[in-house]
Design an enzyme around this catalytic site. Structure first.
Site, PDB file in Angstrom:
ATOM      1  N   GLY A  64       0.832  -1.196   0.000  1.00  0.00           N
ATOM      2  CA  GLY A  64       0.000   0.000   0.000  1.00  0.00           C
ATOM      3  C   GLY A  64       0.868   1.248   0.000  1.00  0.00           C
ATOM      4  N   GLN A  97       3.231   9.902   0.731  1.00  0.00           N
ATOM      5  CA  GLN A  97       4.503   9.187   0.904  1.00  0.00           C
ATOM      6  C   GLN A  97       5.472   9.406  -0.251  1.00  0.00           C
ATOM      7  OE1 GLN A  97       2.363   5.319   2.015  1.00  0.00           O
ATOM      8  NE2 GLN A  97       4.274   5.155   3.144  1.00  0.00           N
ATOM      9  N   CYS A 136       5.686   0.006   7.294  1.00  0.00           N
ATOM     10  CA  CYS A 136       5.328   1.156   6.467  1.00  0.00           C
ATOM     11  C   CYS A 136       6.533   1.530   5.626  1.00  0.00           C
ATOM     12  CB  CYS A 136       4.928   2.313   7.375  1.00  0.00           C
ATOM     13  SG  CYS A 136       4.485   3.807   6.483  1.00  0.00           S
ATOM     14  N   LEU A 137       6.315   1.827   4.351  1.00  0.00           N
ATOM     15  CA  LEU A 137       7.430   2.180   3.472  1.00  0.00           C
ATOM     16  C   LEU A 137       8.135   3.458   3.942  1.00  0.00           C
ATOM     17  CD1 LEU A 137       5.952   1.289  -0.038  1.00  0.00           C
ATOM     18  CD2 LEU A 137       7.619  -0.001   1.293  1.00  0.00           C
ATOM     19  N   HIS A 192      -4.760   1.815   7.385  1.00  0.00           N
ATOM     20  CA  HIS A 192      -3.382   2.327   7.505  1.00  0.00           C
ATOM     21  C   HIS A 192      -3.144   3.447   6.475  1.00  0.00           C
ATOM     22  CE1 HIS A 192       1.179   1.535   7.844  1.00  0.00           C
ATOM     23  NE2 HIS A 192       1.054   2.337   6.790  1.00  0.00           N
ATOM     24  N   GLU A 193      -3.599   3.213   5.245  1.00  0.00           N
ATOM     25  CA  GLU A 193      -3.364   4.197   4.175  1.00  0.00           C
ATOM     26  C   GLU A 193      -4.237   5.438   4.341  1.00  0.00           C
ATOM     27  OE1 GLU A 193      -0.794   3.822   2.464  1.00  0.00           O
ATOM     28  OE2 GLU A 193      -0.464   1.721   2.928  1.00  0.00           O
ATOM     29  N   HIS A 216      -2.697   7.817   6.609  1.00  0.00           N
ATOM     30  CA  HIS A 216      -1.654   8.643   5.977  1.00  0.00           C
ATOM     31  C   HIS A 216      -2.245   9.936   5.425  1.00  0.00           C
ATOM     32  CE1 HIS A 216       2.123   6.490   6.073  1.00  0.00           C
ATOM     33  NE2 HIS A 216       1.593   5.378   5.589  1.00  0.00           N
TER      34      HIS A 216
HETATM   35 ZN    ZN Z   1       2.419   3.454   5.639  1.00  0.00          ZN
END
Ligand code: ZN
Length: 174
Positions: A46, A51, A94-95, A136-137, A140
């Site tokens: 995701g 991000q 998380c990236l 989660h996304e 963000h």
């Molecule tokens: Zn994340």
């Protein structure tokens, strides 16, 4: 399709609220394609636009594990309209927080409405990994990271390590 650079925490942009998208056109689809490629290359399941440094309410997700059968999901202006009382716990990463994972409890199911890749309004109900991934996304898009659900002590420890990690990345050898 060029890949984009992923923003790493701590970075003030990750704490900003993303703005709704007004028009779904080819330029926006190009951005979604780039986000998807960036996510696959990372690799991750995701990615939110913030991000890659873009404050728009855009998310790409693909929880299919099969390399040959990709199932990308593009969410434009996603809105969670209901969450279940029942919860589930997944170990999340998380990236934007490379190398850090923690068990996070979230509502097990959620229902969202959004605009799809073609500009059509849609609604889906998600459970399991997809439900956690969507929540989660969407977090963000509101400047929330999964570490915000941890104790202050754990959160500070992770941020300290990330600061060190970022310093290492910026070092040059001559
Ligand atoms: Zn994340």
């Amino acid at each position: 399709m060029p890949q984009k650079k992923i923003v790493i925490e701590p970075d003030p942009i990750l704490r900003k609220k993303s703005k709704p998208v007004e028009k779904v056109d080819d330029e926006l689809r190009r951005l979604l394609d780039d986000m998807l490629e960036t996510m696959y290359a990372a690799p991750g399941i995701g990615l939110a636009a913030v991000q890659v440094g873009i404050l728009k309410r855009l998310i790409v997700i693909d929880i299919s594990k099969d390399e040959d059968k990709k199932e990308p999901l593009f969410l434009i202006n996603p809105k969670i309209i209901s969450k279940s009382q029942q919860t589930s716990t997944y170990e999340e990463g998380c990236l934007s927080l490379p190398g850090h994972f923690a068990e996070i409890e979230r509502p097990a199911e959620c229902e969202i409405n959004f605009i799809d890749y073609n500009g059509k309004k849609k609604e889906i109900k998600a459970d399991g990994l997809l439900s956690t991934c969507i929540q989660h996304e969407v977090d963000h898009l509101d400047g929330v990271l999964f570490i915000d659900y941890l104790s202050k002590l754990k959160k500070d420890m992770i941020i300290k390590k990330l600061v060190k990690h970022k310093k290492e990345l910026n070092k040059i050898v001559l």
